[in-house]
Design a protein around this motif. Structure first.
Motif, PDB file in Angstrom:
ATOM      1  N   LEU A   1     -84.367 -62.324 -67.170  1.00  0.00           N
ATOM      2  CA  LEU A   1     -83.292 -61.767 -66.358  1.00  0.00           C
ATOM      3  C   LEU A   1     -83.539 -62.085 -64.887  1.00  0.00           C
ATOM      4  O   LEU A   1     -84.614 -61.803 -64.355  1.00  0.00           O
ATOM      5  CB  LEU A   1     -83.190 -60.257 -66.536  1.00  0.00           C
ATOM      6  CG  LEU A   1     -82.402 -59.772 -67.751  1.00  0.00           C
ATOM      7  CD1 LEU A   1     -83.098 -60.116 -69.044  1.00  0.00           C
ATOM      8  CD2 LEU A   1     -82.161 -58.291 -67.648  1.00  0.00           C
TER       9      LEU A   1
ATOM     10  N   LEU B   1     -81.874 -61.012 -61.571  1.00  0.00           N
ATOM     11  CA  LEU B   1     -80.946 -60.039 -61.006  1.00  0.00           C
ATOM     12  C   LEU B   1     -80.722 -60.277 -59.532  1.00  0.00           C
ATOM     13  O   LEU B   1     -81.661 -60.568 -58.788  1.00  0.00           O
ATOM     14  CB  LEU B   1     -81.499 -58.624 -61.170  1.00  0.00           C
ATOM     15  CG  LEU B   1     -81.596 -58.065 -62.577  1.00  0.00           C
ATOM     16  CD1 LEU B   1     -82.463 -56.818 -62.585  1.00  0.00           C
ATOM     17  CD2 LEU B   1     -80.217 -57.755 -63.110  1.00  0.00           C
TER      18      LEU B   1
ATOM     19  N   CYS C   1     -76.376 -61.095 -62.961  1.00  0.00           N
ATOM     20  CA  CYS C   1     -77.586 -61.334 -63.739  1.00  0.00           C
ATOM     21  C   CYS C   1     -77.383 -62.588 -64.570  1.00  0.00           C
ATOM     22  O   CYS C   1     -76.371 -62.738 -65.257  1.00  0.00           O
ATOM     23  CB  CYS C   1     -77.889 -60.154 -64.662  1.00  0.00           C
ATOM     24  SG  CYS C   1     -79.429 -60.363 -65.589  1.00  0.00           S
TER      25      CYS C   1
ATOM     26  N   SER D   1     -79.361 -64.667 -67.615  1.00  0.00           N
ATOM     27  CA  SER D   1     -80.405 -64.399 -68.605  1.00  0.00           C
ATOM     28  C   SER D   1     -80.322 -65.388 -69.753  1.00  0.00           C
ATOM     29  O   SER D   1     -79.322 -66.083 -69.923  1.00  0.00           O
ATOM     30  CB  SER D   1     -80.270 -62.965 -69.134  1.00  0.00           C
ATOM     31  OG  SER D   1     -78.994 -62.758 -69.712  1.00  0.00           O
TER      32      SER D   1
END
Length: 147
Positions: free
Chosen positions: A77, A79, A90, A92
């Motif tokens: 992740l 962020l 985000c 991922s």
């Protein structure tokens, strides 16, 4: 008011938990204020009902327990949160594992999510999920349609 650095990973985790439980209505709720798109596809799904319908049409559930017999593992992740503005993004990775009595545990899909979030009235929520397919394994037991 919770920080996006905690709330956003929790939303991503809730998605994995709900889809693996076969709770497509719950998945739809997560995307009630969002648009879902997919790289290289003419897909634009907006709102809870449309998201639920998409996952019901695409993702197989098995009668023994009503789940797809999967585990969505979301990692790496990255962020970017502005708590003052109530916005965040985000990026991922996702790996989907599947196992059935006659289908040994194996990764069947890897890809990426590019998500955006907002926090109106103090509660974080998805505003967009863009899905990118990277590698595909044996999806014959997971999806009702071809990618």
């Amino acid at each position: 008011m919770s920080s996006g650095y905690h709330a956003i990973p929790n939303l991503i985790g809730l998605y994995a938990e709900r889809i693996d439980a076969g709770d497509y209505a719950g998945v739809g709720e997560l995307f009630a204020h969002a648009v879902i798109t997919a790289e290289g596809r003419d897909l634009k799904v907006a709102g809870a009902d449309a998201a639920r319908a998409m996952f019901e049409a695409w993702t197989r559930r098995y009668p023994d327990n009503g789940t797809p017999h999967t585990r969505h593992v979301t990692t790496n992740l990255i962020l970017d949160v502005d708590d003052d503005a109530g916005t965040g993004t985000c990026r991922s990775y996702v790996t989907v594992f599947q196992a059935l009595p006659d289908f040994p545990l194996q990764p069947v899909f890897t890809g990426r999510y590019h998500d955006t979030f907002e926090r109106p009235e103090g509660t974080w929520r998805f505003t967009r999920r863009h899905m990118i397919t990277d590698y595909v394994g044996d999806l014959s037991r997971h999806l009702n349609q071809s990618l």
